[in-house]
Design an enzyme around this catalytic site. Sequence first.
Site, PDB file in Angstrom:
ATOM      1  N   TYR A  38      30.643  80.281  58.769  1.00  0.00           N
ATOM      2  CA  TYR A  38      29.712  81.127  57.688  1.00  0.00           C
ATOM      3  C   TYR A  38      29.619  82.234  58.906  1.00  0.00           C
ATOM      4  O   TYR A  38      29.536  83.322  59.277  1.00  0.00           O
ATOM      5  CB  TYR A  38      28.287  80.570  56.564  1.00  0.00           C
ATOM      6  CG  TYR A  38      28.811  80.874  55.707  1.00  0.00           C
ATOM      7  CD1 TYR A  38      30.017  79.452  55.621  1.00  0.00           C
ATOM      8  CD2 TYR A  38      27.786  81.033  54.636  1.00  0.00           C
ATOM      9  CE1 TYR A  38      30.076  79.679  53.881  1.00  0.00           C
ATOM     10  CE2 TYR A  38      28.372  80.345  53.439  1.00  0.00           C
ATOM     11  CZ  TYR A  38      29.662  79.509  53.050  1.00  0.00           C
ATOM     12  OH  TYR A  38      29.834  79.323  51.465  1.00  0.00           O
ATOM     13  N   GLU A  54      33.480  90.336  59.696  1.00  0.00           N
ATOM     14  CA  GLU A  54      33.233  91.278  58.619  1.00  0.00           C
ATOM     15  C   GLU A  54      32.000  92.426  59.641  1.00  0.00           C
ATOM     16  O   GLU A  54      32.403  93.522  59.133  1.00  0.00           O
ATOM     17  CB  GLU A  54      31.745  90.826  57.223  1.00  0.00           C
ATOM     18  CG  GLU A  54      33.095  89.865  57.056  1.00  0.00           C
ATOM     19  CD  GLU A  54      32.129  89.070  55.553  1.00  0.00           C
ATOM     20  OE1 GLU A  54      30.953  89.795  55.348  1.00  0.00           O
ATOM     21  OE2 GLU A  54      32.757  87.775  55.268  1.00  0.00           O
TER      22      GLU A  54
END
Length: 370
Positions: A293, A300
Amino acid sequence: MVVPSPFVYWAQTEDAVSLKIDLKNVDQPNVKVLDSKVIFSAQGIGARGQSQYEFALDLYSPVKPNDGDNQPVVMRVFDNRVELSLQKSSGAWWPRLTAQPQKPAWLKINFDLWKSEDMQDSDEETRDIMKDYPGMYDQLHKEELGYRREEFKKVYLILYNLFQTIGFVYVLSVMSVRYSKLGYDSVIDTYEHVGSAMKFLHLMQILEILHPIFGYTKGGPFVPFAQLIGRIFVLFVMIECEPRMQAKPVVFYLFVVWSTIEIVRHLFYFTQLLNKEYPLLTWIRYTAWIPLYPMGISGEAYVMITNIQHFQETQIFNVSMPNDWNFIYNMPTHLRIHSSILVGPGLLFLMTHMYKMMRKRQRTEAAKLK
């Protein structure tokens, strides 16, 4: 002349048996309930049209017949059916309705009533026979249908998670095969080869926001919305709308991380829906998020920060004054704010949510061992 039998649908609780007789326009049915036998006859409209219908059932165990003021047998006549409620002489679940193993073709199981504690209205909590007596429920399903009937939403979720698993395995496989053949040269045109598949899979994941709204999964829609909206923004706005970003190595990196996360997640849900437990898969599901994660979110954020200069040059999506809405929007400013929120509160929220899920799973596993 053989008198036809109507379709009869039966269900039970621990203390009672219900019979739903599929006849319309019945007037004054003749019902006899003996110790272990039910005899029924009536004029009505059934599978053979308007006719005289009758049946006799030898019950698996005794029931209580009507005796004076004691009326354990309840009959209710409706326009499209007749319902009988019989009280068992001793409280116990029956493996079948009839004394003999072979049941008549017109006798069916009323599965809709098998989750009810009582045939009458009750304020008490209902029981679920599928959980209390899973073996019996499976046996009845196989006896009636020849297979174990599943709820529509469970079948749908099984197919959905299977499709997502296969889809992300396909994306990761294409990337792996190309990298094994072309090496680092394959990284540059990753988006050209698997971008369409990745976009389609993420569009389908919008369904996961609707699943809790319609009761298909537990929880609320906020968590899947928060997890998905960032990826969709990166995929459809940051990458799709900026050709220079499509050729950067970060796209390959992001697609590997996203695909790995989704393969583990959907494969785990798929096996859980099939009531299969694989300790290694469970361990991966509740530990792999710890490195994956942060890696995904950092990727991103990198895409957004890199695109600040690109969108400053192109001015795409910017809205300047004056305009009919008296509204101004600057994409580079948005990206600065969005990326800072993503690597700060966004990452903290996501990691906290996953940690709570992991701890909940650990408590569940510990309770099973006690």
